[in-house]
Every structure is written in C-alpha cells, then in structure tokens.
Design a protein around this motif. Structure first.
Motif, PDB file in Angstrom:
ATOM      1  N   ASN A 164      -3.439   2.564 -14.349  1.00  0.00           N
ATOM      2  CA  ASN A 164      -4.322   2.169 -13.136  1.00  0.00           C
ATOM      3  C   ASN A 164      -3.458   1.687 -12.131  1.00  0.00           C
ATOM      4  O   ASN A 164      -2.223   1.164 -12.303  1.00  0.00           O
ATOM      5  N   SER A 165      -3.988   1.293 -10.978  1.00  0.00           N
ATOM      6  CA  SER A 165      -3.357   0.458  -9.795  1.00  0.00           C
ATOM      7  C   SER A 165      -3.783  -0.865  -9.894  1.00  0.00           C
ATOM      8  O   SER A 165      -5.331  -0.846 -10.299  1.00  0.00           O
ATOM      9  N   LEU A 166      -3.469  -1.694  -9.264  1.00  0.00           N
ATOM     10  CA  LEU A 166      -4.144  -3.046  -9.205  1.00  0.00           C
ATOM     11  C   LEU A 166      -3.947  -3.756  -7.916  1.00  0.00           C
ATOM     12  O   LEU A 166      -2.919  -3.760  -7.222  1.00  0.00           O
ATOM     13  N   THR A 167      -5.067  -4.035  -7.421  1.00  0.00           N
ATOM     14  CA  THR A 167      -5.153  -4.664  -6.043  1.00  0.00           C
ATOM     15  C   THR A 167      -5.855  -6.403  -6.164  1.00  0.00           C
ATOM     16  O   THR A 167      -6.654  -6.525  -6.790  1.00  0.00           O
ATOM     17  N   VAL A 168      -4.930  -7.205  -5.528  1.00  0.00           N
ATOM     18  CA  VAL A 168      -5.483  -8.614  -5.458  1.00  0.00           C
ATOM     19  C   VAL A 168      -5.563  -9.018  -4.008  1.00  0.00           C
ATOM     20  O   VAL A 168      -4.325  -8.838  -3.374  1.00  0.00           O
ATOM     21  N   SER A 169      -6.538  -9.265  -3.381  1.00  0.00           N
ATOM     22  CA  SER A 169      -6.706  -9.670  -2.037  1.00  0.00           C
ATOM     23  C   SER A 169      -7.928 -10.602  -1.739  1.00  0.00           C
ATOM     24  O   SER A 169      -8.351 -11.123  -2.707  1.00  0.00           O
ATOM     25  N   GLY A 170      -8.086 -10.627  -0.332  1.00  0.00           N
ATOM     26  CA  GLY A 170      -9.336 -11.103  -0.150  1.00  0.00           C
ATOM     27  C   GLY A 170      -8.997 -12.821  -0.358  1.00  0.00           C
ATOM     28  O   GLY A 170      -9.948 -13.463  -0.774  1.00  0.00           O
ATOM     29  N   GLY A 171      -7.615 -13.552  -0.557  1.00  0.00           N
ATOM     30  CA  GLY A 171      -7.560 -14.789  -0.630  1.00  0.00           C
ATOM     31  C   GLY A 171      -7.752 -15.227  -2.179  1.00  0.00           C
ATOM     32  O   GLY A 171      -7.669 -16.448  -2.593  1.00  0.00           O
ATOM     33  N   LYS A 172      -7.852 -14.190  -3.076  1.00  0.00           N
ATOM     34  CA  LYS A 172      -8.048 -14.395  -4.515  1.00  0.00           C
ATOM     35  C   LYS A 172      -6.743 -14.866  -5.227  1.00  0.00           C
ATOM     36  O   LYS A 172      -5.779 -14.332  -4.823  1.00  0.00           O
ATOM     37  N   SER A 173      -6.703 -15.347  -6.368  1.00  0.00           N
ATOM     38  CA  SER A 173      -5.462 -15.481  -7.262  1.00  0.00           C
ATOM     39  C   SER A 173      -5.589 -14.908  -8.472  1.00  0.00           C
ATOM     40  O   SER A 173      -6.764 -15.227  -9.265  1.00  0.00           O
ATOM     41  N   LEU A 174      -4.502 -14.548  -9.012  1.00  0.00           N
ATOM     42  CA  LEU A 174      -4.591 -13.933 -10.384  1.00  0.00           C
ATOM     43  C   LEU A 174      -3.396 -14.815 -11.038  1.00  0.00           C
ATOM     44  O   LEU A 174      -2.431 -14.502 -10.760  1.00  0.00           O
TER      45      LEU A 174
END
Length: 282
Positions: free
Chosen positions: A92-102
């Motif tokens: 899969n692909s992974l998107t982290v956005s919207g000011g979130k933190s992983l």
C-alpha cells in the motif's frame, strides 16, 4: 453531568466517523487515540473497524485499504505511535497529513521503522500539510514526497530492487533528516528553495545525488563531506565539484546560490534597465 459529557463525546465521535471519506484505511483515533496497532483506531475501506489481527506490528497490514491501496493518517483524534516494532504497510501507499504525527520508536533493540512490502507496484510515502513522520528507517517506497511536512529518521531511507523510480522530493517548507539514502539506482533527491535536507552519516555515501533549487539548504556531517561528495550535489545542473561558488556555507549547512556569472548577468541587466529609465526621463 457525566452522562451528558459521555453523550457529547459519543456524538462528536459519530459525527467524525460520518465525515470520514473512505476509499482507504483511515485513522480515526476512536479507540485509545494512541496505538497504531489498535484496530479500533481505524476504519477500513468499507467504513468498518478492521478485524483484530489485521493491523499488527511487524506484520503486513491486511485490513481492507480499498482500490486506492492507501493508508491515511490525516485527521481523527490523537497522534498514532508505536514502540519496538516496525509498521509494515504491506503493498500500500501511506499518507500522513493535516498536521498529524506518526511516531515510531525503537526499544530494546527492536525496530521502529516504516516499511512497505514492495511487490513491483507504486508505493508512495507522502508527508504533507505540517505533518511529521519520525522513526528509524523508511524502506521500499517507490516515491517519497515531503510537501510542507517533516520526516525525521535516525536511520536511513533504503529501497529494494527497482524501488525509488521517482526518487525523493522535498518542497513547500518541507524538511527531511536521515542518516543516509541507500537508493538502488541514481534517482535524485530534489529540494526546492523553501526546504531543507540533513544527512547525518559519518561513514556511508550520503546519497546518489541531490538537486538543490536556489535557496534550498543542505546539511552534512562535516565540511569534508561536501568535498568528497561534491560531484553528487547540484544547483541548476552544475555540481559543487565543478563550481564551488554555487553553495554558501554556514558551518556544515549550505544554501544554494546563483553562480557568479548568473549574478553578473542579473546585475548587468538591472543596471541597463536603470540606465535606460534615467536616459528616457532626462
């Protein structure tokens, strides 16, 4: 009062669930709002909480990610994190956005990386919109896009055979820190004029090549590394090995600047315009 508070929280959660647009595996934080591997924190492509055991540390994600084959952390409650195991997003692909933190943390010698189970398809890692991904390594993505986001790794970016077909791009105030980039082929890392790249290795070749736009910043572990790897660093197609004037130094951080010849043309052109204006106004 307690009952009203609980009812209000439940209503907010329900509204959030209804607002989520599916077509991917989406973080909601409706569980403990912390654990990356708690299925109650997610909704799958069908809008349901995934079955237990479908999002586990060290194992490829098997929850339904839809036709888009995308895992999204872009809204919801809390900040997802995990310690002592790698996040295998599968094919899969992974998107982290919207000011979130992983936030991935290595503990007790166990990995804290984000990896894909590369199987010959495009698997994109996107960190954008003020979001942050921190951890050890990022492995096996065909494309990495940092658009106004931050990636902070204590380890490396690395790719399996035929990975990184489109390389790594950093733009719109994005920032990337990593030990080094172990890319299989010679894909470039591109950094626009608002963004920065830091490579902390003191032993390995830091990258295949890096293309800096004017204003971009690059930090290496020592001044010697700029000389040793100058043929890998470019500004407007000119390498540092061929022209050392393309970089302005501040310790071990450089900023890409125009070549003197280009600056001379700009000054001459500006002078000609000023002379012409004065001539015709006289």
């Amino acid at each position: 009062m307690i009952n009203r508070t609980m009812m209000f929280a439940a209503a907010c959660a329900a509204l959030f669930v209804g607002a989520v647009s599916h077509g991917s595996l989406v973080w909601t934080g409706n569980g403990d709002a912390i654990s990356l591997y708690q299925e109650a924190n997610w909704l799958d492509d069908t809008g349901s909480v995934p079955a237990n055991g479908t999002i586990d540390g060290g194992s490829a994600v098997s929850a339904d990610t839809g036709v888009a084959k995308l895992i999204e952390i872009s809204s919801g409650f809390g900040q997802p994190s995990a310690a002592g195991s790698f996040f295998n997003i599968g094919n899969n692909s992974l998107t982290v956005s919207g000011g979130k933190s992983l936030i991935m943390t290595a503990t007790g010698g166990n990995d804290g990386s984000v990896i894909s189970s590369w199987q010959g398809s495009d698997q994109v890692l996107t960190v954008s919109g003020g979001a942050t991904l921190s951890g050890v390594d990022a492995r096996n993505f065909t494309t990495v896009t940092v658009d106004g986001g931050t990636i902070a790794l204590t380890g490396k970016f690395s790719g399996a055979a035929a990975s990184y077909t489109d390389g790594v791009s950093i733009s719109n105030g994005g920032s990337v820190t990593a030990d080094y980039f172990g890319l299989v082929f010679d894909e470039a890392i591109t950094v626009d004029g608002t963004s920065s790249l830091e490579v902390t290795t003191t032993s390995a070749a830091p990258f295949s090549s890096v293309d800096l736009a004017l204003g971009a910043k690059l930090t290496l572990s020592s001044l010697e590394y700029f000389t040793t790897h100058g043929a890998r660093i470019f500004v407007d197609g000119v390498s540092y090995a061929d022209d050392s004037s393309i970089l302005s130094f501040d310790g071990t951080t450089v900023t890409a600047i125009p070549e003197p010849a280009v600056l001379g043309l700009v000054v001459a052109f500006g002078g000609a315009i000023l002379w012409g204006r004065r001539f015709f106004m006289a």
